[in-house]
Design a protein around this motif. Sequence first.
Motif, PDB file in Angstrom:
ATOM      1  N   ASP A   1      -5.587  51.092  64.142  1.00 21.53           N
ATOM      2  CA  ASP A   1      -6.149  49.751  64.017  1.00 21.53           C
ATOM      3  C   ASP A   1      -5.671  48.927  65.203  1.00 21.53           C
ATOM      4  O   ASP A   1      -5.865  49.299  66.330  1.00 21.53           O
ATOM      5  N   ALA A   2      -5.004  47.811  64.935  1.00 27.51           N
ATOM      6  CA  ALA A   2      -4.563  46.952  66.039  1.00 27.51           C
ATOM      7  C   ALA A   2      -3.078  47.101  66.318  1.00 27.51           C
ATOM      8  O   ALA A   2      -2.507  46.332  67.078  1.00 27.51           O
ATOM      9  N   GLU A   3      -2.433  48.081  65.719  1.00 23.29           N
ATOM     10  CA  GLU A   3      -0.990  48.246  65.857  1.00 23.29           C
ATOM     11  C   GLU A   3      -0.665  49.392  66.808  1.00 23.29           C
ATOM     12  O   GLU A   3      -1.256  50.467  66.731  1.00 23.29           O
ATOM     13  N   VAL A   4       0.278  49.166  67.713  1.00 21.93           N
ATOM     14  CA  VAL A   4       0.751  50.200  68.626  1.00 21.93           C
ATOM     15  C   VAL A   4       2.237  50.402  68.370  1.00 21.93           C
ATOM     16  O   VAL A   4       3.018  49.440  68.417  1.00 21.93           O
ATOM     17  N   ILE A   5       2.632  51.647  68.106  1.00 21.82           N
ATOM     18  CA  ILE A   5       3.995  51.962  67.699  1.00 21.82           C
ATOM     19  C   ILE A   5       4.603  52.948  68.686  1.00 21.82           C
ATOM     20  O   ILE A   5       3.964  53.913  69.095  1.00 21.82           O
ATOM     21  N   VAL A   6       5.872  52.695  69.065  1.00 22.31           N
ATOM     22  CA  VAL A   6       6.660  53.654  69.833  1.00 22.31           C
ATOM     23  C   VAL A   6       7.608  54.331  68.844  1.00 22.31           C
ATOM     24  O   VAL A   6       8.363  53.648  68.141  1.00 22.31           O
ATOM     25  N   ASP A   7       7.572  55.667  68.792  1.00 20.69           N
ATOM     26  CA  ASP A   7       8.269  56.402  67.734  1.00 20.69           C
ATOM     27  C   ASP A   7       9.034  57.579  68.353  1.00 20.69           C
ATOM     28  O   ASP A   7       8.453  58.420  69.035  1.00 20.69           O
ATOM     29  N   TRP A   8      10.359  57.625  68.126  1.00 21.01           N
ATOM     30  CA  TRP A   8      11.164  58.788  68.529  1.00 21.01           C
ATOM     31  C   TRP A   8      11.863  59.349  67.304  1.00 21.01           C
ATOM     32  O   TRP A   8      12.418  58.610  66.491  1.00 21.01           O
ATOM     33  N   ARG A   9      11.829  60.676  67.187  1.00 25.00           N
ATOM     34  CA  ARG A   9      12.540  61.317  66.086  1.00 25.00           C
ATOM     35  C   ARG A   9      12.927  62.741  66.485  1.00 25.00           C
ATOM     36  O   ARG A   9      12.258  63.350  67.323  1.00 25.00           O
ATOM     37  N   PRO A  10      14.032  63.266  65.914  1.00 27.34           N
ATOM     38  CA  PRO A  10      14.490  64.618  66.254  1.00 27.34           C
ATOM     39  C   PRO A  10      13.431  65.662  65.949  1.00 27.34           C
ATOM     40  O   PRO A  10      12.623  65.492  65.039  1.00 27.34           O
ATOM     41  N   LEU A  11      13.451  66.760  66.680  1.00 31.11           N
ATOM     42  CA  LEU A  11      12.443  67.808  66.520  1.00 31.11           C
ATOM     43  C   LEU A  11      12.410  68.373  65.114  1.00 31.11           C
ATOM     44  O   LEU A  11      11.356  68.648  64.561  1.00 31.11           O
ATOM     45  N   ASP A  12      13.582  68.560  64.511  1.00 31.56           N
ATOM     46  CA  ASP A  12      13.610  69.179  63.187  1.00 31.56           C
ATOM     47  C   ASP A  12      13.462  68.157  62.073  1.00 31.56           C
ATOM     48  O   ASP A  12      13.645  68.450  60.909  1.00 31.56           O
ATOM     49  N   ASP A  13      13.119  66.925  62.442  1.00 30.45           N
ATOM     50  CA  ASP A  13      13.062  65.865  61.437  1.00 30.45           C
ATOM     51  C   ASP A  13      11.839  64.997  61.659  1.00 30.45           C
ATOM     52  O   ASP A  13      11.807  63.840  61.290  1.00 30.45           O
ATOM     53  N   ALA A  14      10.820  65.589  62.298  1.00 28.79           N
ATOM     54  CA  ALA A  14       9.713  64.777  62.788  1.00 28.79           C
ATOM     55  C   ALA A  14       8.940  64.069  61.693  1.00 28.79           C
ATOM     56  O   ALA A  14       8.341  63.044  61.921  1.00 28.79           O
ATOM     57  N   LEU A  15       8.940  64.615  60.476  1.00 25.18           N
ATOM     58  CA  LEU A  15       8.164  63.981  59.417  1.00 25.18           C
ATOM     59  C   LEU A  15       9.019  63.573  58.231  1.00 25.18           C
ATOM     60  O   LEU A  15       8.525  63.372  57.140  1.00 25.18           O
ATOM     61  N   ASP A  16      10.340  63.472  58.426  1.00 23.20           N
ATOM     62  CA  ASP A  16      11.235  63.111  57.323  1.00 23.20           C
ATOM     63  C   ASP A  16      11.489  61.622  57.356  1.00 23.20           C
ATOM     64  O   ASP A  16      12.261  61.122  58.158  1.00 23.20           O
ATOM     65  N   SER A  17      10.817  60.887  56.470  1.00 25.85           N
ATOM     66  CA  SER A  17      10.925  59.433  56.502  1.00 25.85           C
ATOM     67  C   SER A  17      12.317  58.950  56.125  1.00 25.85           C
ATOM     68  O   SER A  17      12.697  57.822  56.426  1.00 25.85           O
ATOM     69  N   SER A  18      13.117  59.768  55.445  1.00 27.01           N
ATOM     70  CA  SER A  18      14.438  59.317  55.023  1.00 27.01           C
ATOM     71  C   SER A  18      15.375  59.118  56.198  1.00 27.01           C
ATOM     72  O   SER A  18      16.425  58.500  56.063  1.00 27.01           O
ATOM     73  N   SER A  19      14.999  59.659  57.370  1.00 30.86           N
ATOM     74  CA  SER A  19      15.894  59.546  58.520  1.00 30.86           C
ATOM     75  C   SER A  19      15.606  58.321  59.366  1.00 30.86           C
ATOM     76  O   SER A  19      16.269  58.089  60.364  1.00 30.86           O
ATOM     77  N   ILE A  20      14.583  57.547  58.986  1.00 29.38           N
ATOM     78  CA  ILE A  20      14.232  56.391  59.801  1.00 29.38           C
ATOM     79  C   ILE A  20      15.370  55.369  59.794  1.00 29.38           C
ATOM     80  O   ILE A  20      15.889  55.000  58.737  1.00 29.38           O
TER      81      ILE A  20
ATOM     82  N   PHE B   1       9.333  51.260  66.654  1.00 29.24           N
ATOM     83  CA  PHE B   1       9.148  49.809  66.731  1.00 29.24           C
ATOM     84  C   PHE B   1       7.729  49.501  67.182  1.00 29.24           C
ATOM     85  O   PHE B   1       7.058  50.323  67.814  1.00 29.24           O
ATOM     86  N   SER B   2       7.280  48.318  66.824  1.00 27.70           N
ATOM     87  CA  SER B   2       5.966  47.852  67.265  1.00 27.70           C
ATOM     88  C   SER B   2       6.066  47.353  68.701  1.00 27.70           C
ATOM     89  O   SER B   2       7.066  46.748  69.110  1.00 27.70           O
ATOM     90  N   LEU B   3       5.020  47.586  69.464  1.00 26.63           N
ATOM     91  CA  LEU B   3       5.023  47.174  70.870  1.00 26.63           C
ATOM     92  C   LEU B   3       5.138  45.661  71.014  1.00 26.63           C
ATOM     93  O   LEU B   3       5.598  45.162  72.041  1.00 26.63           O
ATOM     94  N   THR B   4       4.745  44.932  69.979  1.00 18.38           N
ATOM     95  CA  THR B   4       4.863  43.468  70.038  1.00 18.38           C
ATOM     96  C   THR B   4       6.320  43.020  70.031  1.00 18.38           C
ATOM     97  O   THR B   4       6.615  41.878  70.371  1.00 18.38           O
ATOM     98  N   ASP B   5       7.239  43.922  69.603  1.00 20.61           N
ATOM     99  CA  ASP B   5       8.656  43.567  69.560  1.00 20.61           C
ATOM    100  C   ASP B   5       9.402  43.936  70.839  1.00 20.61           C
ATOM    101  O   ASP B   5      10.603  43.689  70.945  1.00 20.61           O
TER     102      ASP B   5
END
Length: 665
Positions: free
Chosen positions: A35-54, A121-125
């Motif tokens: 949509d209108a949101e742009v996100i920069v996202d880094w996460r470890p390779l073995d944890d790429a989809l584990d939301s608990s690590s955010i 984080f959102s690019l707006t930040d």
Amino acid sequence: MIIYEQEGVYIHSSCGKTNDQDSLISGILRVLEKDAEVIVDWRPLDDALDSSSILYARKDSSSVVEWTQAPKERGHRGSEHLNSYEAEWDMVNTVSFKRKPHTNGDAPSHRNGKSKWSFLFSLTDLKSIKQNKEGMGWSYLVFCLKDDVVLPALHFHQGDSKLLIESLEKYVVLYESPQDKRTLLVNCQNKSLSQSFENLLDEPTYGLIQKIKKDPYTATMIGFSKVTNYIFDSLRGSDPSTHQRPPSEMADFLSDAISGLKINQQEEPGFEVITRIDLGERPVVQRKEPVSLEEWTKNIDSEGRILNVDSMKQMIFRGGLSHALRKQAWKFLLGYFPWDSTKEERTQLQKQKTDEYFRMKLQWKSVSQEQEKRNSRLRDYRSLIEKDVNRTDRTNKFYEGQDNPGLILLHDILMTYCMYDFDLGYVQGMSDLLSPLLYVMENEVDAFWCFASYMDQMHQNFEEQMQGMKTQLIQLSTLLRLLDSGFCSYLESQDSGYLYFCFRWLLIRFKREFSFLDILRLWEVMWTELPCKNFHLLLCCAILESEKQQIMEKHYGFNEILKHINELSMKIDVEDILCKAEAISLQMVKCKELPQAVCEILGLQDSEVTTPDSDIGEDENVVMTPRPTSAFPSNALPTLSASGARDDSPTQIPVSSDVCRLTPA
């Protein structure tokens, strides 16, 4: 949608303390758009989809943060969606800020290691990006968010940090800090806007300037209706102290956002102060019936040449064209066919142009997906075109349906234009200029060459520096001040003197202000280049004059003026505005004290008058004649009788020497 993705991006969790391999945390860095949101996202390779690590933090006045694991309930919620891409976006809300009792802004390491280091984080930040010194090992980037929150350094062991910067520059303007050349500051002013001022949309989840940056065309094309309270809210942000800023400061914010368009007429070369001038009585003008196919045919000789070109242009100016005639006549009006060409010459020209078109089309059609991945410009052009084509007005049956052939042809023609003019390429808004042409031509090749000819006229509107748009706004301001200095003064008192609300009108020649059929009439009238140079600016004046009373009597301010002007869309009577604009041109022609600046804008010189005939005849010294074009000069020109009937017999017209003449630019 993934804009950028790179593996082998490391966090050095114990940098400077140990050479232990465990101190290097390998991860994936992504830039995501939805949509209108742009996100920069880094996460470890073995944890790429584990939301608990955010990592998250709770917002606070302190610029010091502590990265901590997201609450259990958030982690549980994320795990329910592990197999869904939407989980990536559900986790955006888990980021907040929390005060840390330390004074050091660096994020600490955690006992559990890499599962604790994920962030997004959102690019707006984003406030700034710090780069490594050249030649000093692996390249790295450090993101600094607003409130001076510093994220862990990201080390690019496989290179490509520059590619990330290039990806971010599609959405924000980055420039070197004057204090530190290694630091790139984020400027919220629009970069894409300098390609064609696009977006004031109504999606409050993203900042106004970011919308303009990301999609400048949609904003101007669609979103001024939402600009009222939204523009203020977006520009003010969440800081309560800014909510009391006066409208004048809000206007300054808008002028800053439209980079390079702030108008200071006193600094413009050749600027002339316009004093109050009595323009005299404005004549009453009436429109005629559209030129019929029969009338057109009568003006063609045995070899197919158009006769009495100036007379024909005058007839088109006064009444437009019947729809059955447009497919033929538009090719002449736009310069695709020379007016003096024979039927055989035009047939040969079409064959040549057909071959040329399909050769260019083949160029982009033959590009493989792998090749396109390495051609960022072509990839960007395609993305913008697909986005614009999907926004095409579907009220016309020619473009109904998602897989409509008309939409497919729009896409193909615009892609081919990128091959034709690769320097300009595609800029959002061009599809608005093409769609009526394709509708009328019903032929891919003819539509393309008519569009290319139209773009020769409109090219300056889409150039990166936007000098053409700036010039037109200055010229419009000059004309409006001459016509009604009181109204201009009122607009200036409401911080609307820059006339930014006319931007969309000028950018795509009123395409979004009139119905689809009305725009066909308006464009063909303007293409005659009668009665003067820059007639479209007089159309703007006519519209603004029509709205003056309501704007002033109701004491509209900056906010209300923007809203009111936008809401005129599809409510303007095209024939009425054409009459008013022509009447203004005749009024100015008769004025003997017209300022030089206005004469230059309208192409007037100290000579005889050449303009389409009028129903008035009050001044014997002013005789209205059709304007001779540079290609077909003639002193034997047709006139209109007092009753308004056409007289096609050549007539020598006496012209007073003390009256101005409209001449080609």
